[in-house]
Scaffold this motif. Structure first.
Motif, mmCIF file in Angstrom:
data_model
loop_
_atom_site.group_PDB
_atom_site.id
_atom_site.type_symbol
_atom_site.label_atom_id
_atom_site.label_comp_id
_atom_site.label_asym_id
_atom_site.label_seq_id
_atom_site.Cartn_x
_atom_site.Cartn_y
_atom_site.Cartn_z
ATOM 1 N N GLY A 165 10.016 3.669 39.055
ATOM 2 C CA GLY A 165 9.390 4.580 40.023
ATOM 3 C C GLY A 165 8.195 5.328 39.463
ATOM 4 O O GLY A 165 7.388 5.877 40.199
ATOM 5 N N SER A 166 8.048 5.362 38.139
ATOM 6 C CA SER A 166 6.981 6.158 37.543
ATOM 7 C C SER A 166 5.687 5.363 37.484
ATOM 8 O O SER A 166 5.669 4.213 37.032
ATOM 9 C CB SER A 166 7.399 6.579 36.136
ATOM 10 O OG SER A 166 6.278 7.113 35.468
ATOM 11 N N LYS A 167 4.595 6.017 37.958
ATOM 12 C CA LYS A 167 3.296 5.345 37.885
ATOM 13 C C LYS A 167 2.779 5.338 36.448
ATOM 14 O O LYS A 167 2.032 4.459 36.059
ATOM 15 C CB LYS A 167 2.302 6.028 38.818
ATOM 16 C CG LYS A 167 2.573 5.720 40.282
ATOM 17 C CD LYS A 167 1.480 6.251 41.167
ATOM 18 C CE LYS A 167 1.894 7.576 41.769
ATOM 19 N NZ LYS A 167 0.849 8.271 42.466
ATOM 20 N N ILE A 168 3.221 6.344 35.679
ATOM 21 C CA ILE A 168 2.814 6.402 34.270
ATOM 22 C C ILE A 168 3.194 5.099 33.576
ATOM 23 O O ILE A 168 2.444 4.560 32.755
ATOM 24 C CB ILE A 168 3.522 7.581 33.553
ATOM 25 C CG1 ILE A 168 2.928 8.912 34.011
ATOM 26 C CG2 ILE A 168 3.433 7.434 32.041
ATOM 27 C CD1 ILE A 168 3.594 10.127 33.399
ATOM 28 N N ALA A 188 1.857 18.306 46.326
ATOM 29 C CA ALA A 188 0.469 18.522 45.919
ATOM 30 C C ALA A 188 0.136 17.485 44.857
ATOM 31 O O ALA A 188 0.860 17.366 43.863
ATOM 32 C CB ALA A 188 0.302 19.931 45.367
ATOM 33 N N ASP A 189 -0.911 16.739 45.071
ATOM 34 C CA ASP A 189 -1.222 15.663 44.119
ATOM 35 C C ASP A 189 -2.718 15.417 44.121
ATOM 36 O O ASP A 189 -3.377 15.569 45.156
ATOM 37 C CB ASP A 189 -0.472 14.379 44.528
ATOM 38 C CG ASP A 189 -0.284 13.426 43.361
ATOM 39 O OD1 ASP A 189 0.862 13.286 42.886
ATOM 40 O OD2 ASP A 189 -1.294 12.821 42.902
ATOM 41 N N ILE A 190 -3.234 15.021 42.977
ATOM 42 C CA ILE A 190 -4.664 14.696 42.900
ATOM 43 C C ILE A 190 -4.982 13.516 43.823
ATOM 44 O O ILE A 190 -6.093 13.405 44.350
ATOM 45 C CB ILE A 190 -5.075 14.397 41.427
ATOM 46 C CG1 ILE A 190 -6.583 14.398 41.275
ATOM 47 C CG2 ILE A 190 -4.471 13.088 40.937
ATOM 48 C CD1 ILE A 190 -7.051 14.408 39.823
ATOM 49 N N ALA A 223 11.725 8.577 29.067
ATOM 50 C CA ALA A 223 11.790 7.159 29.393
ATOM 51 C C ALA A 223 12.314 6.887 30.796
ATOM 52 O O ALA A 223 13.286 6.164 30.984
ATOM 53 C CB ALA A 223 12.655 6.443 28.358
ATOM 54 N N VAL A 224 11.617 7.487 31.776
ATOM 55 C CA VAL A 224 11.975 7.209 33.177
ATOM 56 C C VAL A 224 11.028 6.114 33.658
ATOM 57 O O VAL A 224 9.950 6.393 34.181
ATOM 58 C CB VAL A 224 11.828 8.481 34.042
ATOM 59 C CG1 VAL A 224 12.289 8.213 35.463
ATOM 60 C CG2 VAL A 224 12.602 9.636 33.429
ATOM 61 N N LEU A 225 11.397 4.879 33.445
ATOM 62 C CA LEU A 225 10.454 3.794 33.719
ATOM 63 C C LEU A 225 10.378 3.463 35.204
ATOM 64 O O LEU A 225 9.315 3.201 35.742
ATOM 65 C CB LEU A 225 10.834 2.538 32.936
ATOM 66 C CG LEU A 225 10.271 2.510 31.506
ATOM 67 C CD1 LEU A 225 10.924 3.542 30.625
ATOM 68 C CD2 LEU A 225 10.380 1.126 30.901
HETATM 69 P P1 NAD Z 1 3.834 9.424 37.892
HETATM 70 O O1 NAD Z 1 2.555 8.900 37.366
HETATM 71 O O2 NAD Z 1 4.674 8.523 38.735
HETATM 72 O O3 NAD Z 1 3.534 10.762 38.679
HETATM 73 C C1 NAD Z 1 2.612 11.715 38.241
HETATM 74 C C2 NAD Z 1 1.817 12.217 39.430
HETATM 75 O O4 NAD Z 1 0.935 13.244 38.979
HETATM 76 C C3 NAD Z 1 0.956 11.151 40.069
HETATM 77 O O5 NAD Z 1 1.222 11.060 41.455
HETATM 78 C C4 NAD Z 1 -0.462 11.591 39.786
HETATM 79 O O6 NAD Z 1 -1.368 11.268 40.829
HETATM 80 C C5 NAD Z 1 -0.300 13.078 39.640
HETATM 81 N N1 NAD Z 1 -1.372 13.676 38.859
HETATM 82 C C6 NAD Z 1 -1.951 13.219 37.737
HETATM 83 N N2 NAD Z 1 -2.933 14.034 37.332
HETATM 84 C C7 NAD Z 1 -2.973 15.040 38.232
HETATM 85 C C8 NAD Z 1 -3.778 16.189 38.364
HETATM 86 N N3 NAD Z 1 -4.760 16.453 37.509
HETATM 87 N N4 NAD Z 1 -3.544 17.014 39.408
HETATM 88 C C9 NAD Z 1 -2.574 16.742 40.287
HETATM 89 N N5 NAD Z 1 -1.809 15.651 40.226
HETATM 90 C C10 NAD Z 1 -1.994 14.817 39.197
HETATM 91 O O7 NAD Z 1 4.648 9.940 36.647
HETATM 92 P P2 NAD Z 1 6.117 10.544 36.514
HETATM 93 O O8 NAD Z 1 6.868 9.685 35.623
HETATM 94 O O9 NAD Z 1 6.661 10.840 37.813
HETATM 95 O O10 NAD Z 1 5.779 11.871 35.699
HETATM 96 C C11 NAD Z 1 5.985 13.161 36.201
HETATM 97 C C12 NAD Z 1 6.047 14.140 35.051
HETATM 98 O O11 NAD Z 1 7.132 13.811 34.207
HETATM 99 C C13 NAD Z 1 4.807 14.156 34.162
HETATM 100 O O12 NAD Z 1 4.484 15.478 33.811
HETATM 101 C C14 NAD Z 1 5.258 13.403 32.941
HETATM 102 O O13 NAD Z 1 4.587 13.762 31.790
HETATM 103 C C15 NAD Z 1 6.715 13.811 32.869
HETATM 104 N N6 NAD Z 1 7.508 12.873 32.094
HETATM 105 C C16 NAD Z 1 7.707 11.611 32.507
HETATM 106 C C17 NAD Z 1 8.462 10.743 31.750
HETATM 107 C C18 NAD Z 1 8.693 9.337 32.192
HETATM 108 O O14 NAD Z 1 9.239 8.591 31.384
HETATM 109 N N7 NAD Z 1 8.340 8.932 33.364
HETATM 110 C C19 NAD Z 1 8.992 11.172 30.545
HETATM 111 C C20 NAD Z 1 8.770 12.468 30.127
HETATM 112 C C21 NAD Z 1 8.018 13.303 30.904
#
Ligand code: NAD
Length: 698
Positions: free
Chosen positions: A624-627, A466-468, A620-622
């Motif tokens: 693959g992460s879109k963030i 499920a994703d936005i 810090a999962v850099l």
């Molecule tokens: P990502 O951006 O790769 O994935 C996040 C996904 O959430 C995206 O596909 C995005 O479209 C979706 N999304 C955003 N807003 C939304 C909404 N309102 N409704 C539904 N979907 C929505 O990021 P990621 O690194 O995979 O992050 C996943 C989770 O892990 C997040 O909650 C993030 O805060 C947490 N996190 C990530 C890290 C990191 O370093 N990557 C560290 C700590 C926590």
């Protein structure tokens, strides 16, 4: 029934087949026949050819029977799906046969007839092919033929449709004896091109591969035409007796009924559901004959092995819909079905019968709404539904031209609890750890979400992404379907901050899989700004997605988990930043802290219902992460005065273990909490951050 324009088409390509060996032509014919569900159902039927081959031991040419082996499906099988047997040895088995009371022991001799050390086990149907004195034999379960075969006067109907070109044999469980019957029929009637087997299906034969294929098509088309002509103008199943609800209502009702049924039948082992409201199903469940035909059970052995002896008709009146009353009636209906099934077992069992199997219904018919099926995995639930549609087609045909008859109860039992069938079940591999479980992963299109989905799929779960970003989620799901199969993964567009979209996504997971067991609340964003520059909009955005969003998806999960009553596991992907303060990210850190505390509160509330709630904290999962590809990357890089590679190295060095954290590492943590490995853990936090002193829990 099929009219002329629906005729099975001749797909045989002479140019292609010209260069094939006889065994290759057999495979070609099998795949052509099995590719059309009107010819045979999934996994149903088998094909064979008697081919001259050089014996690897003597160098002599010998006659070898190539016949579809145990298991598999003629539509998708490959060369290795055939078993190969010396015909001379198979013929010699006749001398060992001690009569019908001992026919099962003949199965044990078949491996002694193996040609060329072929490891594919020969099926129970092998003698049916071997003893037909023709080079090529097809056995299929066409709906049009079974409609004749399941009519009370099937012998007379077969003669009426086919004259003396197609023979007829009374019901007989497949095995050695039936093989001898077919032999006698074919030897005594050389003009025959096949036979209808009562309550079972069709055999056709010829001395040439293509002739055999064309005979099979022609016989099915003839039966379909005859049925169409005979039933023209007659309303199917005595006409409609109840209204059919519109598509939206049907789906809403299925979304409520499926988790309720699932909960009642999954106490010992989790089941996955499938919903079918195709026109054939709706016609049957709304018809005047539903009440008389449904309890009679299916006819063809393949049908009831997949669908159980009879379906459960749910007490629901689409003319006066009262969902709450129907939900309230379900526990008693499910209990009554189980008691009925146990009584059938007791009535029919033999001294050496295998123990009673799962007594729950597989097929649930809901008037005005459709058909729900449940099985140990999604593919089996879907295939069971396909089989019941075959059974509906058979009942429609038979009751239009005659009176439909199910298989006698004792015969059905003797197939269902056949020791040879039990041996097949015992050979099945052990189910995977998450088989029968359904997971909803929010943010499933993202780095951590997709890695988590994949981890859960690997261990047998069904997953709803499920994703936005609905399109991205569909793309990710399509990639996973290629690896794990199209049955087990779906995607839905859902904004976690939108209450209606959240409710709709849960309705989708209920209709697609029957309910939910695992919620991975993971959708998220990241933002960075000093407090003086944090706008109210930025603050609210963090709170909306990370706190309110987590609240909305877990509240909806709790509602569905409670409706099922079989426990569940909720996992929050929060953040190290929810425990440890971080510079210039107050909104994000505070929202993540709220998530963690929400998880603790829910762990408290869910425990009495067996709902576990735990947290995985990444850091810090850099990769693959879109963030880490957008603004957050630039902001973090500027905070720490470096670039992406520099940041990755900085985070690695900052960690106690000096290691990078990958999406797969977070997925492993989520899997740990999703699975029964942590059946006795709730309210916990697992940091997956390569070690960070600030985030130590205490
Ligand atoms: P990502 O951006 O790769 O994935 C996040 C996904 O959430 C995206 O596909 C995005 O479209 C979706 N999304 C955003 N807003 C939304 C909404 N309102 N409704 C539904 N979907 C929505 O990021 P990621 O690194 O995979 O992050 C996943 C989770 O892990 C997040 O909650 C993030 O805060 C947490 N996190 C990530 C890290 C990191 O370093 N990557 C560290 C700590 C926590």
């Amino acid at each position: 029934m099929a009219a002329r324009e629906n005729h099975l088409k001749n797909l045989w390509d002479d140019a292609r087949a010209g260069s094939m060996t006889e065994s290759e032509k057999l495979l070609y014919r099998s795949n052509l026949l099995g590719s059309d569900k009107r010819v045979t159902n999934f996994g149903g039927g088998n094909t064979s050819a008697k081919v001259m081959e050089r014996d690897p031991l003597t160098g002599q040419m010998v006659e070898v029977l190539w016949v579809k082996g145990s298991g598999g499906d003629i539509g998708s099988m490959k060369m290795d799906g055939f078993s190969t047997l010396y015909m001379e040895k198979v013929e010699a088995l006749r001398g060992l046969y001690r009569g019908v009371a001992h026919e099962d022991e003949m199965v044990g001799y078949l491996p002694h007839c193996t040609f060329n050390l072929n490891p594919r086990a020969a099926s129970i149907d092998t003698p049916l092919h071997a003893y037909v004195p023709r080079k090529h034999v097809d056995h299929v379960h066409s709906d049009a033929i079974i409609a004749l075969a399941a009519s009370v006067n099937s012998k007379a109907l077969t003669a009426e449709v086919f004259g003396d070109s197609i023979g007829w044999l009374p019901w007989k469980r497949p095995g050695f004896e039936l093989g001898l019957w077919l032999n006698k029929l074919a030897v005594e009637n050389p003009q025959m091109r096949g036979a209808v087997l009562e309550s079972h299906g069709l055999f056709t034969w010829a001395d040439d591969a293509k002739d055999c294929y064309l005979t099979t098509l022609e016989v099915i088309n003839t039966a379909a035409d005859w049925l169409a002509a005979r039933s023209a103008g007659k309303p199917a199943f005595g006409g409609a007796a109840r209204p059919t609800l519109d598509a939206g209502q049907r789906r809403d009702l299925a979304a409520r009924l499926m988790p309720a049924i699932r909960g009642l039948i999954s106490k010992d082992r989790h089941k996955v559901g499938h919903f079918d409201d195709s026109p054939e199903v709706l016609e049957f469940v709304g018809s005047a004959m539903l009440g008389t035909l449904a309890p009679m059970g299916t006819s063809c052995p393949d049908h009831f092995l997949r669908t159980k002896i009879a379906p459960l008709v749910v007490d629901f009146d689409p003319a006066k819909p009262d969902l709450e009353a129907t939900l309230a009636s379900l526990p008693a209906a499910v209990d009554a079905y189980r008691a009925g099934y146990a009584a059938y077992y007791d009535r029919c069992k033999h001294a050496d019968s295998p123990a009673l199997r799962d007594p729950n219904a597989v097929v649930y018919l809901v008037p005005g709404v459709g058909m729900i099926t449940f099985a140990a995995d999604k593919a089996t639930a879907r295939i069971s539904a396909e089989f019941y549609v075959n059974a509906i087609n058979v009942m429609r045909g038979a009751s239009a031209v005659s009176t439909y008859q199910g298989l006698p109860e004792q015969e059905a039992f003797d197939i269902e609890y056949w020791l040879l069938e039990e041996a097949k079940l015992q050979r099945m591999p052990k189910p995977k750890a998450l088989a029968g479980r359904v997971a909803l992963v929010t943010g499933g299109a993202g780095g951590i979400g997709s890695a988590t989905a994949e981890r859960l799929l690997k261990d047998g779960a069904c997953v709803m992404l499920a994703d936005i970003d609905g399109a991205a989620a569909q793309d990710v799901a399509a990639g996973m379907a290629r690896v794990y199969g199209a049955d087990v993964v779906r995607a839905v567009a859902m904004n976690v901050t939108d209450e209606a979209q959240v409710a709709a996504a849960y309705a989708t997971v209920a209709v697609e899989f029957g309910g939910v067991d695992i919620l991975v609340s993971n959708a998220g964003i990241a933002s960075s700004a000093p407090i003086e520059e944090t706008t109210l909009a930025l603050w609210n955005r963090n709170m909306d997605i990370l706190s309110t969003g987590y609240f909305l998806v877990s509240r909806a999960a709790f509602r569905m988990l409670r409706a099922q009553g079989i426990g569940g596991s909720v996992i929050f992907v929060a953040s190290k930043n929810g425990l440890a303060a971080s510079p210039n990210a107050a909104a994000y850190c505070t929202a993540k802290a709220a998530e963690i505390h929400l998880a603790r509160c829910l762990a408290l509330e869910g425990a009495e219902a067996g709902i576990r709630v735990n947290v995985v904290n990444p850091d810090a999962v850099l990769r693959g992460s879109k963030i880490w590809s957008g603004e957050w990357l630039d902001q973090r890089a500027s905070t720490y005065k470096t670039d992406k590679d520099g940041l990755e190295e900085m985070y690695r060095q900052r960690s106690l273990l000096k290691r990078s954290v990958l999406p797969e590492d977070i997925a492993e943590g989520v899997y740990f909490f999703a699975s029964d490995l942590t059946a006795k853990s709730t309210g916990n936090i697992l940091n997956v951050d390569a070690g960070n002193k600030e985030a130590f829990t205490r």
